[in-house]
Design a protein around this motif. Sequence first.
Motif, PDB file in Angstrom:
ATOM      1  N   GLN A  49       0.827  -1.207   0.000  1.00 38.23           N
ATOM      2  CA  GLN A  49       0.000   0.000   0.000  1.00 38.23           C
ATOM      3  C   GLN A  49       0.874   1.276   0.000  1.00 38.23           C
ATOM      4  O   GLN A  49       0.580   2.243  -0.687  1.00 38.23           O
ATOM      5  CB  GLN A  49      -0.927   0.001   1.218  1.00 38.23           C
ATOM      6  N   PHE A  50       1.946   1.226   0.805  1.00 39.67           N
ATOM      7  CA  PHE A  50       2.824   2.399   0.900  1.00 39.67           C
ATOM      8  C   PHE A  50       3.503   2.702  -0.440  1.00 39.67           C
ATOM      9  O   PHE A  50       3.515   3.842  -0.898  1.00 39.67           O
ATOM     10  CB  PHE A  50       3.880   2.161   1.987  1.00 39.67           C
ATOM     11  N   GLU A  51       4.081   1.678  -1.070  1.00 39.57           N
ATOM     12  CA  GLU A  51       4.787   1.898  -2.352  1.00 39.57           C
ATOM     13  C   GLU A  51       3.832   2.406  -3.422  1.00 39.57           C
ATOM     14  O   GLU A  51       4.179   3.277  -4.217  1.00 39.57           O
ATOM     15  CB  GLU A  51       5.450   0.597  -2.798  1.00 39.57           C
ATOM     16  N   SER A  52       2.592   1.850  -3.422  1.00 28.51           N
ATOM     17  CA  SER A  52       1.610   2.279  -4.422  1.00 28.51           C
ATOM     18  C   SER A  52       1.239   3.746  -4.215  1.00 28.51           C
ATOM     19  O   SER A  52       1.185   4.539  -5.163  1.00 28.51           O
ATOM     20  CB  SER A  52       0.368   1.398  -4.339  1.00 28.51           C
ATOM     21  N   ALA A  53       0.996   4.119  -2.932  1.00 31.08           N
ATOM     22  CA  ALA A  53       0.619   5.500  -2.641  1.00 31.08           C
ATOM     23  C   ALA A  53       1.782   6.457  -2.929  1.00 31.08           C
ATOM     24  O   ALA A  53       1.580   7.571  -3.439  1.00 31.08           O
ATOM     25  CB  ALA A  53       0.177   5.613  -1.182  1.00 31.08           C
ATOM     26  N   LEU A  54       2.995   6.074  -2.586  1.00 34.40           N
ATOM     27  CA  LEU A  54       4.170   6.929  -2.817  1.00 34.40           C
ATOM     28  C   LEU A  54       4.378   7.200  -4.304  1.00 34.40           C
ATOM     29  O   LEU A  54       4.733   8.303  -4.705  1.00 34.40           O
ATOM     30  CB  LEU A  54       5.405   6.253  -2.215  1.00 34.40           C
ATOM     31  N   GLU A  55       4.133   6.190  -5.112  1.00 32.13           N
ATOM     32  CA  GLU A  55       4.316   6.339  -6.556  1.00 32.13           C
ATOM     33  C   GLU A  55       3.178   7.126  -7.193  1.00 32.13           C
ATOM     34  O   GLU A  55       3.392   7.885  -8.141  1.00 32.13           O
ATOM     35  CB  GLU A  55       4.423   4.964  -7.204  1.00 32.13           C
ATOM     36  N   ARG A  56       1.987   6.996  -6.630  1.00 32.96           N
ATOM     37  CA  ARG A  56       0.796   7.574  -7.255  1.00 32.96           C
ATOM     38  C   ARG A  56       0.661   9.074  -7.013  1.00 32.96           C
ATOM     39  O   ARG A  56       0.286   9.828  -7.908  1.00 32.96           O
ATOM     40  CB  ARG A  56      -0.445   6.849  -6.717  1.00 32.96           C
ATOM     41  N   ASP A  57       0.936   9.547  -5.790  1.00 31.85           N
ATOM     42  CA  ASP A  57       0.665  10.941  -5.432  1.00 31.85           C
ATOM     43  C   ASP A  57       1.925  11.644  -4.918  1.00 31.85           C
ATOM     44  O   ASP A  57       2.940  11.007  -4.635  1.00 31.85           O
ATOM     45  CB  ASP A  57      -0.430  10.996  -4.350  1.00 31.85           C
ATOM     46  N   ASP A  58       1.775  12.986  -4.803  1.00 33.64           N
ATOM     47  CA  ASP A  58       2.840  13.807  -4.231  1.00 33.64           C
ATOM     48  C   ASP A  58       2.518  14.124  -2.781  1.00 33.64           C
ATOM     49  O   ASP A  58       1.349  14.348  -2.410  1.00 33.64           O
ATOM     50  CB  ASP A  58       2.995  15.115  -5.022  1.00 33.64           C
ATOM     51  N   TYR A  59       3.562  14.187  -1.956  1.00 34.88           N
ATOM     52  CA  TYR A  59       3.388  14.430  -0.524  1.00 34.88           C
ATOM     53  C   TYR A  59       4.436  15.438  -0.054  1.00 34.88           C
ATOM     54  O   TYR A  59       5.465  15.650  -0.687  1.00 34.88           O
ATOM     55  CB  TYR A  59       3.509  13.123   0.269  1.00 34.88           C
ATOM     56  N   ASP A  60       4.112  16.015   1.132  1.00 34.51           N
ATOM     57  CA  ASP A  60       5.052  16.936   1.755  1.00 34.51           C
ATOM     58  C   ASP A  60       5.931  16.245   2.784  1.00 34.51           C
ATOM     59  O   ASP A  60       7.026  16.739   3.093  1.00 34.51           O
ATOM     60  CB  ASP A  60       4.292  18.087   2.438  1.00 34.51           C
ATOM     61  N   LEU A  61       5.462  15.096   3.299  1.00 36.89           N
ATOM     62  CA  LEU A  61       6.215  14.437   4.366  1.00 36.89           C
ATOM     63  C   LEU A  61       5.751  12.994   4.489  1.00 36.89           C
ATOM     64  O   LEU A  61       4.579  12.676   4.204  1.00 36.89           O
ATOM     65  CB  LEU A  61       5.994  15.192   5.683  1.00 36.89           C
ATOM     66  N   VAL A  62       6.666  12.118   4.921  1.00 36.99           N
ATOM     67  CA  VAL A  62       6.356  10.702   5.191  1.00 36.99           C
ATOM     68  C   VAL A  62       6.479  10.454   6.691  1.00 36.99           C
ATOM     69  O   VAL A  62       7.474  10.856   7.310  1.00 36.99           O
ATOM     70  CB  VAL A  62       7.285   9.766   4.401  1.00 36.99           C
ATOM     71  N   LEU A  63       5.471   9.789   7.237  1.00 34.97           N
ATOM     72  CA  LEU A  63       5.458   9.411   8.652  1.00 34.97           C
ATOM     73  C   LEU A  63       5.405   7.887   8.706  1.00 34.97           C
ATOM     74  O   LEU A  63       4.519   7.273   8.088  1.00 34.97           O
ATOM     75  CB  LEU A  63       4.229  10.014   9.334  1.00 34.97           C
ATOM     76  N   THR A  64       6.375   7.274   9.404  1.00 36.51           N
ATOM     77  CA  THR A  64       6.441   5.806   9.385  1.00 36.51           C
ATOM     78  C   THR A  64       6.660   5.243  10.780  1.00 36.51           C
ATOM     79  O   THR A  64       7.398   5.808  11.587  1.00 36.51           O
ATOM     80  CB  THR A  64       7.578   5.336   8.451  1.00 36.51           C
ATOM     81  N   ASP A  65       5.966   4.129  11.038  1.00 36.50           N
ATOM     82  CA  ASP A  65       6.257   3.347  12.243  1.00 36.50           C
ATOM     83  C   ASP A  65       7.597   2.658  12.017  1.00 36.50           C
ATOM     84  O   ASP A  65       8.029   2.456  10.867  1.00 36.50           O
ATOM     85  CB  ASP A  65       5.137   2.327  12.473  1.00 36.50           C
ATOM     86  N   PHE A  66       8.298   2.339  13.097  1.00 35.21           N
ATOM     87  CA  PHE A  66       9.600   1.689  12.913  1.00 35.21           C
ATOM     88  C   PHE A  66       9.443   0.193  12.654  1.00 35.21           C
ATOM     89  O   PHE A  66      10.168  -0.376  11.848  1.00 35.21           O
ATOM     90  CB  PHE A  66      10.500   1.908  14.136  1.00 35.21           C
ATOM     91  N   ASN A  67       8.466  -0.438  13.335  1.00 39.10           N
ATOM     92  CA  ASN A  67       8.267  -1.883  13.186  1.00 39.10           C
ATOM     93  C   ASN A  67       6.923  -2.131  12.520  1.00 39.10           C
ATOM     94  O   ASN A  67       5.862  -1.900  13.103  1.00 39.10           O
ATOM     95  CB  ASN A  67       8.307  -2.577  14.552  1.00 39.10           C
ATOM     96  N   ILE A  68       6.999  -2.580  11.263  1.00 34.78           N
ATOM     97  CA  ILE A  68       5.811  -2.888  10.469  1.00 34.78           C
ATOM     98  C   ILE A  68       5.934  -4.339  10.041  1.00 34.78           C
ATOM     99  O   ILE A  68       7.036  -4.832   9.761  1.00 34.78           O
ATOM    100  CB  ILE A  68       5.706  -1.965   9.239  1.00 34.78           C
ATOM    101  N   LEU A  69       4.810  -5.025   9.962  1.00 39.37           N
ATOM    102  CA  LEU A  69       4.836  -6.433   9.589  1.00 39.37           C
ATOM    103  C   LEU A  69       5.487  -6.590   8.210  1.00 39.37           C
ATOM    104  O   LEU A  69       4.973  -6.098   7.218  1.00 39.37           O
ATOM    105  CB  LEU A  69       3.409  -7.006   9.587  1.00 39.37           C
ATOM    106  N   GLY A  70       6.646  -7.275   8.196  1.00 42.51           N
ATOM    107  CA  GLY A  70       7.369  -7.491   6.948  1.00 42.51           C
ATOM    108  C   GLY A  70       8.032  -6.248   6.382  1.00 42.51           C
ATOM    109  O   GLY A  70       8.417  -6.219   5.211  1.00 42.51           O
ATOM    110  N   PHE A  71       8.165  -5.210   7.203  1.00 43.88           N
ATOM    111  CA  PHE A  71       8.651  -3.925   6.715  1.00 43.88           C
ATOM    112  C   PHE A  71       9.216  -3.168   7.904  1.00 43.88           C
ATOM    113  O   PHE A  71       8.718  -3.300   9.025  1.00 43.88           O
ATOM    114  CB  PHE A  71       7.458  -3.154   6.118  1.00 43.88           C
ATOM    115  N   THR A  72      10.266  -2.381   7.728  1.00 40.69           N
ATOM    116  CA  THR A  72      10.805  -1.593   8.833  1.00 40.69           C
ATOM    117  C   THR A  72      10.913  -0.132   8.426  1.00 40.69           C
ATOM    118  O   THR A  72      10.928   0.212   7.229  1.00 40.69           O
ATOM    119  CB  THR A  72      12.208  -2.082   9.239  1.00 40.69           C
ATOM    120  N   GLY A  73      11.005   0.724   9.440  1.00 36.47           N
ATOM    121  CA  GLY A  73      11.161   2.144   9.173  1.00 36.47           C
ATOM    122  C   GLY A  73      12.432   2.454   8.396  1.00 36.47           C
ATOM    123  O   GLY A  73      12.463   3.378   7.580  1.00 36.47           O
ATOM    124  N   LEU A  74      13.490   1.683   8.639  1.00 37.00           N
ATOM    125  CA  LEU A  74      14.741   1.898   7.896  1.00 37.00           C
ATOM    126  C   LEU A  74      14.536   1.626   6.409  1.00 37.00           C
ATOM    127  O   LEU A  74      15.077   2.339   5.552  1.00 37.00           O
ATOM    128  CB  LEU A  74      15.847   1.018   8.456  1.00 37.00           C
TER     129      LEU A  74
END
Length: 524
Positions: A49-74
């Motif tokens: 969902q994140f990669e799709s949204a990042l590619e689709r629209d423009d944003y001013d800032l990204v806010l991310t949790d550090f520990n995501i299922l199968g994904f990390t903030g790094l």
Amino acid sequence: MFLEQPVATRPAVRVLYVDDSEFDRDLVRDALEQEHGGFALTETASRQQFESALERDDYDLVLTDFNILGFTGLQVIRLVQSSKPQLPVIVVTGTGSEEVAVEAIKLGAWDYVIKSPAHIRRLPSTIHNVLARHEALLAKARADEELRDSQTRLELALAAGHMGVFDWDMSTGHILWEANHAKLFGLAPGEFDGTYARFARCVHPEDLPEIDRAMQVALDSRSEFDAEYRVVWPDGSVHWIAGRGRFWYGDDGRAVRMSGVVIDVDRRRTLEETARRQQADLAHLLRLSLLSQLASGLAHEINQPLTAIANFAGAAIQLHRDGKLTPDQARDVLGEIHQQSHRAGQIVQRLRGFMRKRSTGVTPCDVRALVAEALALMKPELSRHGVRARLSAGADVPRVPADAVQIQQVLVNLIQNAIDSIREGGGGGGNGNGNGARAITVTTTSSGDQVVVRVSDTGKGVGAQDLPRIFDSFFSTKSHGLGMGLNISRSIIESHGGRLVARNNPEGGATFEFLLPTGGQRLS
């Protein structure tokens, strides 16, 4: 009645948020909704969902949790840096995980927020602070880029214009040259050590006094420094440089800095020198052409003293043969021969000087003497056409710095033109005055810091339609004229810092007048 002006609303901050915890997303959403439209939040719960949204629209800032299922903030930080490196990232991490947040900051995150209600409530201000820092860095980056572009354009302009820039800190003595400046002095970038002594070693020794004089004049008058001088490259070649600059002064009135430019004028000086040589050669050809017109009269002028010498010598020989030559007669005959030979020598010397090809150089000249010499040279032509010439010389005429041969050429040319005008006008200039006068008057006077020479005649004058073109190249009112005499004459006068003009006289005929600046020297 005053209309209330609408208050400009700030556009909502577009935030892309990724977190697989619905509870945490509720906390963040509630915190951002406190600003009532200040944020436009896009929520994602997975990498896809994140990669799709990042590619689709423009944003001013990204806010991310550090520990995501199968994904990390790094990983989020790396993904944003690879696709949209200008987008700032804030990490949301659990309590007691500051070391994880520090690792994220090292990787490129802009800030972090602890997952607690108190910290999350401060999230809007954290976002605004990050965006303010981000905008400041972007502005600095733009300014730096514009500065680099400006510097590049300046360097290209300096190189294209063969120019260099310098700055002299007079309190420390250090002189800053940019690369193209050093190139104009035949030096490699960095080879100049920033001292006036090194600069002076680059300048032709004969030109250093002129540079010092121009600097002193600029300091004394608080005007711009302006000088042209030669520089000697390490390979021994000589090049012309024009320096322009200005001084900056401290509160005590002393010069503390000088900045300016140097310009390569070598090609211009070469072209000017070539033009001067070509003009000198053309002027010499015109002098020879003029002398060819005067040949018969000059031959008669020289023949007169030679004939007298032959007659006196023949008489003395005959008296000696007859035994009747007394000492007194011998002395008288030798005196006459000496006088006539001196007269012939003066005529030849005058001709040799006038025919000289090379310039005599600029020296203080007595214009009255030059006029007298020119009239003496033109005496046979004046006599041949029955023209009377008169010199009206002022009593206190200063010397002028001039090339005597060139000024004499102008005088001879103007006198010859006056003779032709009288001859073609048939006396009285054909101007209706009916007095049959055939006269030329040469007047020398002083006016302020100039010497004025006028050659007036009683000829036919210059046609009104021809007067504006009289000094043009290849324009002539004579059927046999080349149309270069007056043009060369004007060039000669202008090269001396003066001007040559022509006008018709009210009573008929024409006056040619030239003005020459003086050197402040009065004749004794």
